[in-house]
Every structure is written in structure tokens, then in C-alpha cells.
Design a protein around this motif. Structure first.
Motif, PDB file in Angstrom:
ATOM      1  N   GLU A 375       0.817  -1.212   0.000  1.00 12.59           N
ATOM      2  CA  GLU A 375       0.000   0.000   0.000  1.00 12.59           C
ATOM      3  C   GLU A 375       0.856   1.270   0.000  1.00 12.59           C
ATOM      4  O   GLU A 375       1.924   1.305   0.601  1.00 12.59           O
ATOM      5  N   ILE A 376       0.360   2.289  -0.682  1.00 10.79           N
ATOM      6  CA  ILE A 376       0.956   3.621  -0.636  1.00 10.79           C
ATOM      7  C   ILE A 376      -0.160   4.577  -0.251  1.00 10.79           C
ATOM      8  O   ILE A 376      -0.839   5.155  -1.107  1.00 10.79           O
ATOM      9  N   ALA A 377      -0.409   4.699   1.030  1.00  9.76           N
ATOM     10  CA  ALA A 377      -1.548   5.475   1.530  1.00  9.76           C
ATOM     11  C   ALA A 377      -1.145   6.932   1.716  1.00  9.76           C
ATOM     12  O   ALA A 377      -0.186   7.227   2.422  1.00  9.76           O
ATOM     13  N   PRO A 378      -1.884   7.878   1.122  1.00 13.02           N
ATOM     14  CA  PRO A 378      -1.584   9.304   1.317  1.00 13.02           C
ATOM     15  C   PRO A 378      -1.967   9.757   2.723  1.00 13.02           C
ATOM     16  O   PRO A 378      -3.110   9.599   3.138  1.00 13.02           O
ATOM     17  N   ILE A 379      -1.024  10.301   3.434  1.00 10.98           N
ATOM     18  CA  ILE A 379      -1.236  10.739   4.812  1.00 10.98           C
ATOM     19  C   ILE A 379      -1.026  12.239   4.955  1.00 10.98           C
ATOM     20  O   ILE A 379      -1.626  12.880   5.810  1.00 10.98           O
ATOM     21  N   ILE A 380      -0.176  12.819   4.118  1.00 13.97           N
ATOM     22  CA  ILE A 380       0.091  14.258   4.148  1.00 13.97           C
ATOM     23  C   ILE A 380      -0.076  14.806   2.739  1.00 13.97           C
ATOM     24  O   ILE A 380       0.424  14.220   1.775  1.00 13.97           O
ATOM     25  N   CYS A 381      -0.800  15.901   2.635  1.00 10.72           N
ATOM     26  CA  CYS A 381      -1.013  16.516   1.330  1.00 10.72           C
ATOM     27  C   CYS A 381      -0.721  18.012   1.398  1.00 10.72           C
ATOM     28  O   CYS A 381      -0.970  18.652   2.427  1.00 10.72           O
ATOM     29  N   SER A 401      -4.183   3.333  -1.417  1.00  9.23           N
ATOM     30  CA  SER A 401      -3.044   3.329  -2.340  1.00  9.23           C
ATOM     31  C   SER A 401      -3.311   4.317  -3.454  1.00  9.23           C
ATOM     32  O   SER A 401      -4.464   4.542  -3.853  1.00  9.23           O
ATOM     33  N   VAL A 402      -2.234   4.933  -3.936  1.00  5.44           N
ATOM     34  CA  VAL A 402      -2.324   5.899  -5.025  1.00  5.44           C
ATOM     35  C   VAL A 402      -1.372   5.476  -6.131  1.00  5.44           C
ATOM     36  O   VAL A 402      -0.392   4.782  -5.898  1.00  5.44           O
ATOM     37  N   ASP A 403      -1.690   5.912  -7.325  1.00  4.66           N
ATOM     38  CA  ASP A 403      -0.870   5.555  -8.479  1.00  4.66           C
ATOM     39  C   ASP A 403       0.086   6.705  -8.794  1.00  4.66           C
ATOM     40  O   ASP A 403      -0.066   7.416  -9.770  1.00  4.66           O
ATOM     41  N   TRP A 404       1.077   6.874  -7.904  1.00  3.20           N
ATOM     42  CA  TRP A 404       2.069   7.930  -8.098  1.00  3.20           C
ATOM     43  C   TRP A 404       3.316   7.358  -8.764  1.00  3.20           C
ATOM     44  O   TRP A 404       3.571   6.157  -8.724  1.00  3.20           O
ATOM     45  N   ALA A 410       7.075  15.028   2.188  1.00  3.90           N
ATOM     46  CA  ALA A 410       6.341  14.712   3.418  1.00  3.90           C
ATOM     47  C   ALA A 410       6.158  15.947   4.293  1.00  3.90           C
ATOM     48  O   ALA A 410       6.506  15.983   5.465  1.00  3.90           O
ATOM     49  N   GLU A 411       5.620  16.988   3.704  1.00  2.00           N
ATOM     50  CA  GLU A 411       5.291  18.214   4.425  1.00  2.00           C
ATOM     51  C   GLU A 411       3.882  18.620   3.969  1.00  2.00           C
ATOM     52  O   GLU A 411       3.534  18.471   2.807  1.00  2.00           O
ATOM     53  N   GLY A 412       3.092  19.128   4.885  1.00  2.00           N
ATOM     54  CA  GLY A 412       1.755  19.556   4.500  1.00  2.00           C
ATOM     55  C   GLY A 412       0.761  19.362   5.638  1.00  2.00           C
ATOM     56  O   GLY A 412       1.091  19.499   6.815  1.00  2.00           O
ATOM     57  N   ILE A 413      -0.497  19.022   5.260  1.00  5.85           N
ATOM     58  CA  ILE A 413      -1.573  18.851   6.232  1.00  5.85           C
ATOM     59  C   ILE A 413      -1.925  17.371   6.327  1.00  5.85           C
ATOM     60  O   ILE A 413      -2.029  16.675   5.308  1.00  5.85           O
ATOM     61  N   LEU A 414      -2.093  16.874   7.562  1.00  6.32           N
ATOM     62  CA  LEU A 414      -2.429  15.467   7.744  1.00  6.32           C
ATOM     63  C   LEU A 414      -3.837  15.171   7.245  1.00  6.32           C
ATOM     64  O   LEU A 414      -4.776  15.932   7.494  1.00  6.32           O
ATOM     65  N   VAL A 415      -3.959  14.054   6.556  1.00  4.82           N
ATOM     66  CA  VAL A 415      -5.261  13.513   6.157  1.00  4.82           C
ATOM     67  C   VAL A 415      -5.296  12.045   6.552  1.00  4.82           C
ATOM     68  O   VAL A 415      -4.254  11.428   6.808  1.00  4.82           O
ATOM     69  N   GLN A 416      -6.465  11.488   6.660  1.00  5.11           N
ATOM     70  CA  GLN A 416      -6.657  10.077   6.992  1.00  5.11           C
ATOM     71  C   GLN A 416      -5.857   9.680   8.239  1.00  5.11           C
ATOM     72  O   GLN A 416      -5.317   8.594   8.323  1.00  5.11           O
ATOM     73  N   SER A 417      -5.820  10.579   9.202  1.00  3.09           N
ATOM     74  CA  SER A 417      -4.985  10.376  10.388  1.00  3.09           C
ATOM     75  C   SER A 417      -5.759  10.532  11.689  1.00  3.09           C
ATOM     76  O   SER A 417      -5.266  11.130  12.657  1.00  3.09           O
ATOM     77  N   GLY A 418      -6.952   9.995  11.702  1.00  2.26           N
ATOM     78  CA  GLY A 418      -7.732   9.985  12.931  1.00  2.26           C
ATOM     79  C   GLY A 418      -7.952  11.372  13.482  1.00  2.26           C
ATOM     80  O   GLY A 418      -8.195  12.334  12.734  1.00  2.26           O
ATOM     81  N   GLU A 419      -7.843  11.486  14.798  1.00  5.79           N
ATOM     82  CA  GLU A 419      -8.102  12.765  15.458  1.00  5.79           C
ATOM     83  C   GLU A 419      -7.053  13.826  15.116  1.00  5.79           C
ATOM     84  O   GLU A 419      -7.244  15.008  15.425  1.00  5.79           O
ATOM     85  N   PHE A 420      -5.987  13.425  14.467  1.00  2.68           N
ATOM     86  CA  PHE A 420      -4.926  14.365  14.136  1.00  2.68           C
ATOM     87  C   PHE A 420      -5.076  14.949  12.733  1.00  2.68           C
ATOM     88  O   PHE A 420      -4.281  15.788  12.312  1.00  2.68           O
ATOM     89  N   THR A 421      -6.097  14.480  12.015  1.00  4.96           N
ATOM     90  CA  THR A 421      -6.370  14.998  10.681  1.00  4.96           C
ATOM     91  C   THR A 421      -6.563  16.515  10.736  1.00  4.96           C
ATOM     92  O   THR A 421      -7.257  17.031  11.616  1.00  4.96           O
ATOM     93  N   GLY A 422      -5.915  17.213   9.813  1.00  3.55           N
ATOM     94  CA  GLY A 422      -6.017  18.669   9.769  1.00  3.55           C
ATOM     95  C   GLY A 422      -4.845  19.395  10.401  1.00  3.55           C
ATOM     96  O   GLY A 422      -4.667  20.598  10.184  1.00  3.55           O
TER      97      GLY A 422
END
Length: 856
Positions: A375-381, A401-404, A410-422
């Protein structure tokens, strides 16, 4: 350095005979013990030291450059009124001597001492001002006894220990290497690629000093920045977190009591972990696959990895190889099962030896995931990423998974990260802090600091080294040799040619336990030779002490070394180890200093005339004798210091040698001509000087100030250039002024100061002129450095450029005190025909430099 048809034609003085002069004064200096350290506490001290050589043969031009730089420093410091310590010795243990002994069917000790004798003879021939009474070799029992003594003290303090762990084994040198001795993935000595082996070895706990070694780099203002940067990178402080993943049972779901801990500087990416990676050397990895269908693939990967250097394994462009272990761990933040893999791009000595794979933000993890379909799961965008708009409100892992084509920054805003999203993610970000706090509160992680630095592996499986003073008893374990039995002496009758080693030589290893008296076995490993060079500079302060390695008073008197000269190749070897050793000695109460070397000068390399590095294998080594025999040692010394700044590489140029010799001969004639017109008893009367004598006196003070300043900055090439300008001015004076009209005081002072300023560089030449031409007693080595007057260096006139619209159209000589109005008027007169009929829009006057006229 050209011979400009000098007018010093009065040939009633001797010609310059370098060979006779140098032989004469070397004998006199040795007879008078001229270079013995004074030990005068009323004077400020100056400890000048060059890194001592390994006696693998006669000295080469690289040695000559190193030692000439240090010798010029030491000699000039003596003339400046310092109490100077300038010693020399030999780093005499090591593998090359052992290999040479095998090749030549002799003993390493005999081979080493033959080379030392030859090197000392060459040092004396080069006129180096060493206190030879303080000379020692690290293979002398009187020296290595104290290395063993200090090992025992470190053992007692918990800083020396034995451990079984994966080590770097050099198949060519047939010994282990410290991490610092694997340079660019190869053995620092022979260039072979080391293998990883599990061996029981001896270590010094340098990691106990990691933070202090890092912090104290800020104290070293006299060190080159690139050396400090290399040490910072090698120590490698990383702030992050240890995170505990729970090993799942073989069903892949049920938690076990086993924890697998990783270290990461990016705890904010934990929701994106799609696999865990273990290095092939990991015993835990072997345990997981043992007896399973995955074991054979694992063993094949492990065998293949052992043939690849650590540097190559970490290369971003290298194809990664891995095998699945069949086991899973449980991510503590979301309960997801994460497959455990073994991969060759992970090293055992990073962090805990286990790495969490986050392919969305790490390119190596990304490449591995792509290859093995993980898997390649996007966590930071990034906020401007279209994917961010899709996922910014997603707390659960929806896009797995993403097709990159490559990992994203690895800098940006957290996504798909539970209570830490945003939260904002990245190093030292709010997301990192928040997730580490959550991990700590929930007992599955903790904030921590890791260092890249690993303990110093000092064991060597070779003969020619300092024996480790330990005995192994089956009942008592490892026991130090009693101090009364030190030193543990090396046997001198091993048949090295037949491959006999200490480990096979029963008379050496058979002994009894100092504790229980039962039969025991002496440790047959010897110490890394860098242990010998890590404290030699302290021994120089008290070299004949037979009660201790050195006295505290002696070290505190001379240490730290004020000027240390050596190669940058030792930035994270000798220089780091010496800093560690100094701090250990301080903590043992033996010294009071924190750092060994105040100022460090890393001299450049001497290459051949084609720009290639000199080496015996290439056959392009230039021996000092090739210059000394035809020209003399002073010509060699002058060439070395003149052709380039000391920290720069330079190509050996025979023409530069010939030019240096011509200059010395010319300066010799000038000094004699001036001395014959001079009188050392005459007093200088500035008011009575004619214009030509006044100008020569001015140049003397101008060049003298420049030379002195450049010596202080260790810029010997420009210091020499200043003396050359003075010689040129003196030559013109001798040419233009008849003998009877020359000022006796000025002539003698200029002759004296040319000799004095060149004395640290060309000591034999200077010593002969000091006595024969100047009529002085004693030695020029003890002569005070000349003092110069800024007011007398000022010129009455100055040359300035006259520009029209920024282009130089004329040059004029004006009074140094001329006003702006006077400069403008003189400039306009100089270019009157060029500005005739034009309108002058502006006149820019820069005093003492230029006048720029803007005319249209």
C-alpha cells in the motif's frame, strides 16, 4: 620569482652554497641542543604539532608539506616570544608494517625501526625544529604500557566492554573495522568492501559522550567548518520518538506479548505505515522466519546483502530487495495489521534496527512498496494538491493506495490520520508533538533522541598492535591484567610469514586468572592503532614519566595544542577519537582541558605535475631528496610554502622549485650588499633620510606589517610575497644608490629584517646570513621577530585611476593628503584633451583610489 638583472654586482661576498651551509648548521643545532623546549613559565606557551607519521618508508612530499607548515609556525612563534613546544614521534603500530614484515621475511619491529631511523634522518636534513629528546614511537613498551593502563581505567569506569554484534570484517586486511573506518562503503586502508560478521569484540563507549562531542564543536572556532560539519553529520543527532508495535501471532491477528520498537523522526506519518522493515542481519528477522516457508528466501537475501557495502545499500538509485516474513505487527494508533518484511536497504545500526515503511513520503519506502505491491496510503497533502480537497475531511483510511510515480514531499496537512487529521505535519511540527504525546499517554511510545554515532570498536585481529590487557577466565569472566604486570608485551618471535598469529601462539595467551589463580586465556586481540594516536599529544608534554602516562601539571601547562596541522582525511577518525579521549581523561581527573586542539589547519594535498594524487603504486611520488640534493632543504621549504595557501592542493612544479632557488640566491646577494653598506650600530634618523632611503624604509615597514599579519593567519604564501616585494625594493635601492650614499642604518635594518622574516621558512640560509653577513651572535632561531611601525609604512603619495564614464583613461600620482577638490582638479588636467568640449555632469571622487568623470 625571477632574477631581474640584479645590480648586486659587488662580488666580494661568498656565493650561496646550500649543501655546505645546511650541513654546517644542522650539526651546530644538534650540538647545541638548540630545539630543546625551554619550559619557561614566564613566557606565554605555544604548542605546535603536526600529525605524526606512520613509518612505512622514507618521508614523501606530503609529509614535507605538513611538517614545513608546522615548523614555520613553531619557529616564528619562538621569535615572537612564546615558550614553544614542538615535538615529533611515530605512529608505529599497524597493518602495513606487519604486511611488510611478512613480505620481506622479517619482524615488524625491525622493519618499523629501520623506517623510523630513515625518517628521522630526513627530518633533520629538512631542518625541522623538533625537540628530539621528546621523540617516541607508539610501539615502544614505555608508551603502549600506558595505553593499556588507560584501557583498564576505562574498563573500571564502564567505558570499555565486550559485546557480540554484527561488525565490519575486511576480507583483505583480515580484521574488523570501526564504523568510522568504512569510508564510502570500503575499507579505509585497502579499499575492499567489508562483510558483516557476528563477532565478540571490544568497544569504547564513545556514545556516552555523543552530546558533549556535538555541543563542544561550537567551542572550536579555530577549526575548519567542513571538519566540524563532518563530525556533526557523523554524530548524527536526531530528535524523534520510539514507537512500540505489537507482534501479532502467526494467525496475523492475535496480539502477542512481544513488542517491536522503531525509531522515527516523523511520528506524524504513523497512520501511513503500510509495512515494517527489518535488516537482513537482524536476529529477530531470522527468528521470525526460522522453520517456515520464508526461511530459504531470507537466507539467500542475507547472503547477497553481506556482499554489498553499507553505503551502496542505502543508495536511492539502487534496486531494493526484500522478502516477506509471514508475520505482522499491529499499528498502535489504528490497530491495523502491518506486514513485516526484511529488506537490504535498511541497516542494523540505524535507530533500533527496525523501520516503519511510509511510502507516501519516503522515496526508498515508495520504491520498495511499488516493487512488492504494498500500500501507498496518502497521509500528508499539500493544500494545493487536488487530492487534499478529496481527503481533507477524511479521518479514516479510505484511500489505501495511489498511483504515483514517486513519493511526495512529506510536508503539509495530515489527512486520513484519525483525530490528528487537519494538523500541520513535518519535522518539528504540531502533528509530531501531538502524536508523540498521544503515544506517551497511551504507553506505546516515547520522545527520544538518537545518535548515528556508534561505540568505537577497537578490537583488531592482527599482531602488530597494542595488546588488549584483559584475561578471560571461565569462572571469573573477563578480568583486567594487574597494573603491576603491565605492559603486556608483544612476542617478537612469531613466524608471520607462516601465518602465525597471537591467537595461535600459546606462550602469549596461556596464563592464569588474576582473581582465582586458575588457568585462563589472555585476550589475543590488539587495539585499533587509533587508540595510540588518541593521546600521544598529551604524552609529549611529559614523555619520560615512568609513573603515569603524563603529569597533570605538564598537560595543564601545555594543553590544548595551539596549532595542529594534518590531513582532513582524519576528520571523523583521529580527530573525533582524540576529542573523546581528552574528555575521558578529564573525567578520570587526569587533566583539566575539554578539547585537545584549539586551532586546526588541514593542509592540502601535493599532487604530481599532471594533477594526479601521488602514490607509490602509481610511481609518481616525489621524494624530498629530489629537491634537497640539487637545491637544498631551504629551497624545498620555500617552494612548499610559496606555491599555494597551506589549505589548498597544489600540483608539484619543477619550475617553481627552480624559481624558489633563484629567489633565495638573489635575496642572498641583496642581504650581503645591504649588510656591507650597513652598520648595526647606526641609529635611524628619519629626518635626515633622502627620498630613496626614506622610500626603502617605508616599504620595509609596509611589507613587514603585511608579512607579520599573514604569518598570524598562516598564509605563508602571501607572507613570502611581502618579503619578495621588499627584496625587489632593496634591489632597486642597491641599483640606483651609490654605495657611499646609502644610509647605513636603513641598509642594515632591511638586511636584518629580510633574514629574520625568512628565518622560519629558510632557517639554514637565514642562520648563515645572520652570522656571516650581519655579524650577529647566538642563533637567528632566538632572534626576536622584528617590529614594524604603521606610521612609517604610509606613503607620501598615492597613485589613483582617472575614469571617464567608468573607463580608466589615465593614472596620476598625487599627495596622499590631497583633498577631494585637489584630486578633482588634477584628474581633469590629466584628461583635459579627452573631455574638451564636453559637459561634465558629475565627478565622483573616491580618495586614494579613483576619480570618475561623467562627461557628455
Amino acid at each position: 620569482m625571477t632574477d631581474n638583472n640584479d645590480a648586486e654586482r659587488e662580488q666580494d661576498y661568498p656565493s650561496y652554497d646550500a649543501q655546505a651551509i645546511e650541513k654546517k648548521w644542522q650539526a651546530a643545532w644538534e650540538r647545541d641542543d638548540l630545539y630543546k623546549t625551554d619550559e619557561d613559565p614566564s613566557k606565554p606557551k605555544k604548542y605546535v604539532l603536526e600529525m605524526f607519521p606512520y613509518p612505512s618508508g622514507d618521508l614523501h612530499m606530503g609529509h614535507a608539506r605538513n611538517y614545513t607548515i608546522g615548523d614555520a609556525m613553531a619557529r616564528q612563534a619562538r621569535m615572537r616570544g612564546f615558550d614553544v613546544l614542538h615535538p615529533m614521534g611515530f605512529d608505529a603500530f599497524g597493518l602495513p608494517a606487519e604486511n611488510a614484515a611478512i613480505k620481506h621475511n622479517t619482524q615488524a619491529s625491525k622493519w618499523t625501526h629501520q623506517n623510523i631511523s630513515q625518517a628521522v634522518e630526513t627530518m633533520k636534513r629538512m631542518g625541522f625544529s623538533y625537540d628530539y629528546d621528546r621523540m617516541f614511537n607508539t610501539c615502544d613498551p614505555e608508551y603502549y604500557k600506558w595505553g593499556q593502563w588507560m584501557f583498564i581505567k576505562m574498563w573500571e569506569k564502564g567505558l570499555a566492554y565486550r559485546d557480540t554484534s554484527p561488525v565490519n570484517w575486511c576480507p583483505t586486511c583480515q580484521t574488523v573495522l570501526a564504523n568510522e573506518q568504512v569510508v564510502d562503503g570500503k575499507c579505509w586502508r585497502c579499499g575492499s568492501v567489508p562483510e558483516k560478521r557476528n563477532l565478540s569484540q571490544w568497544y569504547f563507549k564513545i556514545t556516552d559522550y555523543a552530546q558533549e562531542l556535538l555541543d563542544d564543536l561550537d567551542k572550536l572556532g579555530g577549526w575548519p567548518e567542513n571538519v566540524k560539519a563532518q563530525q556533526r553529520n557523523w554524530i548524527g543527532r536526531s530528535e524523534g520518538a520510539e514507537i512500540d508495535f505489537t507482534l501479532a501471532a502467526e494467525d496475523g491477528v492475535t496480539p502477542t506479548d512481544r513488542k517491536v520498537t522503531v525509531f522515527t523522526t516523523r511520528a506524524d506519518t504513523i497512520f501511513g505505515v503500510s509495512f515494517m522493515v527489518l535488516p537482513p542481519e537482524s536476529e529477530f528477522a531470522h527468528e521470525l522466519v526460522s522453520g517456515t516457508e520464508y526461511e530459504q528466501a531470507y537466507l539467500e537475501l542475507k547472503a547477497a546483502t553481506e556482499k554489498v557495502s553499507s553505503v551502496d545499500r542505502q543508495g536511492s538509485d539502487r534496486e531494493k530487495h526484500g522478502v516477506f516474513t509471514g508475520r505482522y505487527v499491529i499499528n498502535p494508533v489504528n490497530g491495523r495489521q502491518v506486514p513485516v518484511w526484511v529488506a537490504d536497504y535498511v541497516l542494523m545500526d540505524y535507530g533500533t534496527g527496525a523501520v516503519m515503511g511510509v511510502p507516501c513520503g519516503d522515496q526508498r519506502d515508495f520504491d520498495f512498496a511499488k516493487k512488492y505491491g504494498l500500500e501507498i496510503a496518502p497521509i500528508i497533502c499539500k493544500e494545493d494538491d487536488p487530492l487534499y480537497e478529496e481527503l481533507k475531511d477524511e479521518k479514516e483510511l479510505r484511500v489505501r493506495s495511489v498511483d504515483w510515480d514517486h513519493a511526495m514531499a512529506a510536508e503539509g496537512i495530515l489527512v486520513q490520520s484519525g483525530e490528528f487529521t487537519g494538523l500541520k505535519g513535518g519535522k518539528h511540527s504540531e502533528a509530531v508533538d501531538a502524536i508523540i504525546k498521544w503515544l506517551s499517554d497511551n504507553g506505546c511510545g516515547r520522545e527520544t533522541i538518537q545518535f548515528r554515532l556508534r561505540d568505537w570498536l577497537i578490537s583488531r585481529q592482527r599482531y602488530w598492535g597494542n595488546p588488549i590487557p584483559m584475561i578471560h577466565c571461565d569462572d571469573c569472566g573477563d578480568v583486567p591484567v594487574p597494573e603491576s604486570d603491565l605492559p603486556v608485551m608483544l612476542p617478537d618471535n612469531l613466524d608471520l610469514g607462516a601465518g602465525e598469529t597471537l591467537a595461535e601462539y600459546a606462550p602469549f595467551y596461556e596464563t592464569v586468572c588474576p582473581k582465582c589463580g586458575k588457568p585462563a586465556k589472555r585476550i589475543t586481540d590488539t587495539m585499533d592503532t587509533f587508540t595510540c594516536s588518541s593521546w600521544y599529544y598529551m604524552r609529549y608534554t611529559d614523555p619520560h614519566n615512568d609513573k603515569a602516562p603524563f603529569s597533570r601539571d605538564a598537560v595543564n601547562r601545555w594543553m590544548p595544542v595551539d596549532n595542529y596541522v594534518g590531513g582532513i582525511e582524519h576528520a571523523i577518525l583521529h580527530l573525533l577519537y582524540s576529542r573523546f579521549w581528552t574528555k575521558v581523561m578529564r573525567d578520570l581527573g587526569m587533566i583539566d582541558v575539554d578539547e585537545p586542539f584549539t586551532n586546526l589547519l588541514c593542509q592540502g594535498m601535493v599532487k604530481d605535475e599532471h594533477g594526479d594524487v601521488m602514490s607509490k603504486s602509481k610511481g609518481n611520488v616525489v621524494p624530498p631528496s629530489s629537491v634537497i640534493e640539487p637545491y637544498g632543504a631551504d629551497t624545498m621549504r620555500l617552494t612548499i610554502l610559496f606555491v599555494a595557501p597551506p589549505e589548498k592542493d597544489f600540483d608539484w612544479d619543477p619550475d617553481a622549485v627552480a624559481g624558489a632557488n633563484r629567489f633565495l640566491k638573489r635575496a642572498w646577494r641583496i642581504v650581503w650588499a645591504l649588510a656591507k653598506s650597513g652598520d648595526k650600530e647606526s641609529k635611524l634618523d628619519l629626518s635626515s633620510l633622502d627620498s630613496q632611503s626614506k622610500e626603502l624604509n617605508r616599504v620595509l615597514h609596509e611589507m613587514g606589517l603585511r608579512c607579520t599579519n599573514d604569518f598570524d593567519r598562516c598564509q605563508f604564501n602571501t607572507a613570502i610575497s611581502a618579503v619578495m616585494e621588499l627584496v625587489n625594493a632593496a634591489s632597486k635601492y642597491v641599483l640606483d644608490v651609490p654605495t657611499e650614499k646609502r644610509d647605513a642604518a636603513v641598509c642594515y635594518r632591511v638586511a636584518h629584517d629580510i633574514v629574520a622574516m625568512l628565518a622560519p621558512i629558510c632557517p639554514h640560509w637565514a642562520e648563515e646570513l645572520f652570522h656571516a653577513a650581519l655579524g650577529c651572535d647566538g642563533s637567528v632561531y632566538n632572534e626576536p621577530w622584528p617590529t614594524f611601525d604603521t606610521s612609517q609604512a604610509k606613503s607620501d603619495t598615492v597613485e589613483i585611476a582617472v575614469q571617464i564614464k567608468g573607463k580608466v583613461r589615465a593614472r596620476i600620482v598625487v599627495s596622499a593628503e590631497a583633498s577631494k577638490e585637489e584630486l578633482e582638479r588634477a584628474a581633469k588636467e590629466a584628461v583635459a584633451d579627452q573631455i574638451a568640449g564636453k559637459e561634465i555632469k558629475k565627478v565622483i571622487v573616491v580618495p586614494s583610489r579613483l576619480v570618475n568623470i561623467v562627461a557628455v
